[in-house]
Write an enzyme that holds these catalytic residues in place. Structure first.
Site, PDB file in Angstrom:
ATOM      1  N   GLU A 185     -88.269 132.359 -37.627  1.00  0.00           N
ATOM      2  CA  GLU A 185     -87.748 133.549 -36.931  1.00  0.00           C
ATOM      3  C   GLU A 185     -86.638 134.267 -37.721  1.00  0.00           C
ATOM      4  O   GLU A 185     -86.553 135.493 -37.571  1.00  0.00           O
ATOM      5  CB  GLU A 185     -87.233 133.159 -35.546  1.00  0.00           C
ATOM      6  CG  GLU A 185     -88.323 132.763 -34.568  1.00  0.00           C
ATOM      7  CD  GLU A 185     -88.923 131.394 -34.896  1.00  0.00           C
ATOM      8  OE1 GLU A 185     -90.129 131.202 -34.689  1.00  0.00           O
ATOM      9  OE2 GLU A 185     -88.181 130.527 -35.396  1.00  0.00           O
TER      10      GLU A 185
ATOM     11  N   ASP B 136     -93.638 126.808 -29.085  1.00  0.00           N
ATOM     12  CA  ASP B 136     -93.376 125.551 -28.386  1.00  0.00           C
ATOM     13  C   ASP B 136     -93.555 125.699 -26.883  1.00  0.00           C
ATOM     14  O   ASP B 136     -92.587 125.800 -26.124  1.00  0.00           O
ATOM     15  CB  ASP B 136     -91.958 125.072 -28.709  1.00  0.00           C
ATOM     16  CG  ASP B 136     -91.796 124.749 -30.180  1.00  0.00           C
ATOM     17  OD1 ASP B 136     -92.813 124.631 -30.877  1.00  0.00           O
ATOM     18  OD2 ASP B 136     -90.648 124.611 -30.639  1.00  0.00           O
TER      19      ASP B 136
ATOM     20  N   ASP C 291     -93.216 127.311 -39.958  1.00  0.00           N
ATOM     21  CA  ASP C 291     -92.501 127.113 -38.707  1.00  0.00           C
ATOM     22  C   ASP C 291     -91.036 127.502 -38.909  1.00  0.00           C
ATOM     23  O   ASP C 291     -90.587 127.721 -40.043  1.00  0.00           O
ATOM     24  CB  ASP C 291     -92.619 125.636 -38.307  1.00  0.00           C
ATOM     25  CG  ASP C 291     -92.152 125.386 -36.891  1.00  0.00           C
ATOM     26  OD1 ASP C 291     -92.299 126.279 -36.042  1.00  0.00           O
ATOM     27  OD2 ASP C 291     -91.636 124.293 -36.634  1.00  0.00           O
TER      28      ASP C 291
END
Length: 845
Positions: A435, A511, A432
């Site tokens: 990015e 999300d 997670d």
């Protein structure tokens, strides 16, 4: 995962002053709702400063193409296969580019003819012709009949202020699909698309930048498909006939102009070749195809309690997830006070038949006493500021540094660090924040001028590496299994991705939010990801983010979402905040609906597992938009609220609040059967289907064999002894069934079985036969097949060779007993119990 959307000034200041733990508690205490985080505004392509038309001054013939002298630049046009070309436009002296997304860089040269004329160069294979115009330089692609598939627009290709661009002709009849993870509808004609991996918490249907970058798309024109992969890791942009019906274009904010052109004409051919280039998925462990449960906020006792409740309520499930709460003050590869005894957790999960998965973030806490920070600092492993110092950003642990995954030794180190998790029984890793996300950073990430040292000693700026950061971390995590759990199939789940990430990880769409828009959007998002090679994809069932009380899922929304979520490749209920969102949290009706559809998923696991095997072989999506299979039916081109789940099942869910019926389009070229009623329909028509809250409209393609099994509460609970062949027969149905141990890499060494079943209707009989094509998996427990023939007449006799099958009075009597049959007069279904080693053709008269 999770984060605050926007910090008020006081909160931002406090975050700098407090320790990681204190600051985390401070900003977790009061979430702030604000706009979805996005990067800086786009840099538009200045069409007044496009490169002047170039002229080919000289041609050098290569083994697989040509090298063209264009003055200050040169172009390489290579035929990698008979149906795929690579185009590179470079400054003279520059090397051709291939990103880490490319799995196969070396290709044997295809049979190729090169012909030079006055103003043309023709590269011709048995499938494709690349027609290169010399003055002005332009490229056109034609099929073997001479029909134009795709061609450059008059603006051509080149560089505008260092930004590579390509303009292509189009017309109103052309449609576009793919582009990886994007919001909005399925068909991307008329869209302005951006690609820059962004932590877009609680994104909407209009959010431009989300978590993954896959710069690949499929064009469909005149019922013929082609693909283009713009292999550029910088921020990229795709204007798909939004400005004009006559052209589309794509460009990037830097890097080299490199793209691959793939000829169809079928969409499946394009996806197959694209995944040859960027890699097929590896066959996942079977448990990862089961149902998964997760929450941001589970403590160790919660994990065990929830797992026990699944078993008590007889709702099948295979995995529990530990979010960031398990760590010691969010330090990676550690266990904290909320998980005081991970050895006991492993013991509990094993007893209950659950695997468990732990989250992992790339941010490493700045802490001189923390071994991971010490090791990385000592070995110069961190991403750096422009002045050469380690870049420090603020994420969950507080001040954090970020591994430079561009370097192979950093990836190796990161892979080995997973031993701390695997030693405690962890079965999967959930990547997670990769990015990478940075709280309060520009675009909620690292500055563009941070840099990475490469293996060759060069320095690469973040504007080039940002989009592949998660991809490189996923590679390291995948290899963590190879190092620490040899011969066990990896399961890695990721939020950020680039083209080719399917080689390493499943993708979930980040999300999302608990509302009806997000439920609807899961279908085109998953479908386009599947068309882009990322077949193992799913969404947070029920929605993760709940910024307002109104967005907490209602019983109706959750019921409809679980119906969809049971029929996507990766199936996980994941949520945040305090209100419960497990399948039993919304009352008995929704609990029963959840049990019904999750159980159906488990019945269909042989079907689903075999679909993943086909995906591993030819790249085809598991969740397929209708256009994938029915591109010759223009009515499918814009349908994004129906999809195929595997080759034989069409799902038409209710995705609008309050609705108890819907219109369903049945594609032409097939007959369709209502899964629940058995009613048959011709394709090429729209029907109306009533669907109360407990009904998910499902349609079976006629002449299908769907392998299934009896329900189990988790994969591996019971051996597969009886394979049910659920058959809908008109003329002939065939199915190749694949079986292996479903957990190890032994299948890569040939340890599997593969059997083809054929059921054929003759004038006076139905014939069943099997052919075992591979028989190398010696631990198979298969003893019998139950041939389930839907909508058929009662037979007068069944026999294999001279051996007659005996009729029994109940379905139960066909179980664990072969050479018998049962006919249900109420449903008109025939059940024939056949020994798995039956060599003779079974004749049903």
């Amino acid at each position: 995962m999770k984060r605050i959307k926007k910090w008020p000034p006081l909160l931002l200041a406090a975050s700098v002053l407090f320790s990681g733990s204190a600051a985390s508690q401070l900003y977790l205490a009061k979430p702030v709702s604000a706009e979805v985080q996005q990067p800086a505004p786009d840099t538009p392509l200045d069409k007044n400063k496009l490169q002047q038309p170039m002229t080919v001054k000289n041609v050098d013939k290569l083994e697989n193409g040509v090298k063209l002298d264009l003055g200050n630049q040169e172009a390489y046009i290579r035929l990698l296969t008979s149906d795929m070309a690579k185009v590179s436009l470079l400054n003279k002296g520059d090397e051709e580019f291939a990103s880490p997304g490319i799995a196969k860089k070396e290709w044997p040269a295809p049979a190729l003819k090169i012909k030079e004329e006055d103003n043309r160069i023709l590269l011709t294979t048995d499938s494709l012709t690349v027609d290169i115009k010399k003055n002005p330089f332009a490229i056109k692609y034609l099929d073997k009949k001479g029909n134009v598939i795709n061609e450059d627009d008059v603006k051509g290709s080149g560089y505008e202020n260092g930004n590579p661009y390509v303009f292509k002709k189009t017309d109103k009849a052309e449609n576009f699909y793919g582009f990886g993870e994007q919001t909005g509808g399925l068909n991307k004609r008329g869209y302005d698309i951006g690609m820059w991996n962004t932590d877009a918490y609680s994104y909407t249907k209009d959010t431009k930048y989300v978590y993954a970058t896959i710069p690949f798309f499929i064009g469909l024109k005149d019922e013929k498909a082609y693909g283009i992969f713009f292999d550029n890791t910088h921020r990229s942009h795709f204007n798909m006939a939004k400005e004009s019906d006559d052209y589309y274009y794509f460009y990037a904010d830097g890097g080299k102009l490199t793209y691959y052109f793939i000829k169809g004409p079928e969409i499946k051919d394009v996806v197959d070749r694209y995944t040859d280039l960027t890699g097929k998925i590896n066959l996942p462990p079977e448990w990862s195809l089961g149902f998964h449960q997760s929450k941001w906020g589970y403590w160790q006792d919660d994990m065990t309690r929830v797992a026990k409740t699944f078993r008590e309520k007889q709702i099948p499930a295979d995995a529990m997830y530990a979010d960031i709460d398990y760590m010691n003050d969010y330090r990676v590869f550690t266990w904290g006070p909320k998980y005081p005894n991970p050895d006991k957790l492993k013991e509990d999960m094993d007893k209950l038949g659950f695997k468990y998965v732990t989250i992992n973030d790339p941010g490493v806490k700045v802490d001189e006493s923390f071994d991971t920070y010490q090791e990385g600092t000592k070995n110069n492993f961190w991403v750096k500021n422009s002045n050469g110092s380690p870049y420090v950003g603020y994420v969950w642990p507080g001040e954090s540094v970020f591994p430079n995954f561009l370097k192979s030794n950093v990836r190796d180190w990161w892979a080995k660090k997973h031993k701390a998790l695997f030693d405690k029984g962890v079965s999967g890793i959930w990547n997670d924040m990769n990015e990478p996300a940075v709280f309060g950073g520009p675009g909620w990430s690292m500055p563009l001028d941070t840099f990475y040292e490469a293996d060759d000693g060069s320095e690469r700026k973040n504007l080039e590496i940002h989009n592949i950061y998660g991809h490189l971390e996923n590679e390291a995590t995948y290899n963590a299994f190879k190092i620490n759990k040899p011969n066990i199939r990896p399961f890695v789940l990721t939020r950020a991705a680039y083209a080719g990430t399917q080689r390493y990880a499943a993708i979930w769409t980040g999300d999302n939010t608990s509302n009806w828009d997000h439920l609807r959007m899961t279908i085109p998002m998953n479908s386009n990801l599947g068309l882009s090679g990322a077949a193992f994809v799913g969404n947070d069932i029920g929605g993760f983010a709940k910024p307002t009380s109104q967005d907490i899922p209602s019983p109706e929304l959750f019921a409809r979402w679980i119906e969809v979520g049971a029929f996507v490749p990766f199936s996980r209920d994941h949520y945040s905040w305090d209100k419960e969102q497990e399948p039993w949290a919304f009352g008995k009706e929704v609990e029963d609906i959840s049990r019904k559809y999750i159980s159906l998923r488990y019945e269909l696991l042989p079907y689903l597992y075999n679909q993943f095997k086909r995906t591993q072989q030819n790249g085809q999506p598991v969740q397929q938009p209708l256009v994938y299979k029915f591109q010759h039916d223009p009515n499918t081109y814009n349908i994004d609220d129906q999809y195929l789940f595997g080759d034989s099942l069409m799902i038409a869910p209710v995705v609008k609040q309050g609705e108890t019926s819907r219109s369903v389009y049945l594609p032409s070229g097939a007959k369709w059967i209502d899964y629940w009623t058995g009613e048959e329909f011709e394709g090429g028509q729209t029907i109306h289907k009533k669907a109360d809250l407990a009904t998910l409209p499902i349609y079976v393609k006629q002449d299908s064999i769907i392998p299934r099994r009896d329900v189990q509460q988790h994969t591996g609970e019971k051996p597969l002894t009886n394979l049910i062949l659920d058959t809908h027969l008109d003329k002939e149905a065939a199915q190749t069934f694949y079986e292996d141990d479903a957990n190890t890499e032994d299948y890569t060494r040939g340890e599997y079985n593969q059997t083809t079943f054929v059921v054929e209707r003759k004038p006076n009989s139905i014939r069943f036969k099997q052919k075992q094509e591979v028989n190398n998996y010696k631990d198979s427990k298969l003893e019998q097949y139950t041939l389930k023939l839907n909508k058929t007449e009662k037979p007068s006799r069944i026999q294999a060779g001279k051996h007659k099958y005996q009729e029994v009075g109940t379905l139960e009597e066909t179980k664990d007993k072969t050479n018998v049959f049962f006919y249900d007069t109420n449903t008109e279904i025939l059940y024939v119990s056949i020994p798995s080693d039956e060599k003779k053709e079974v004749k049903i008269r």
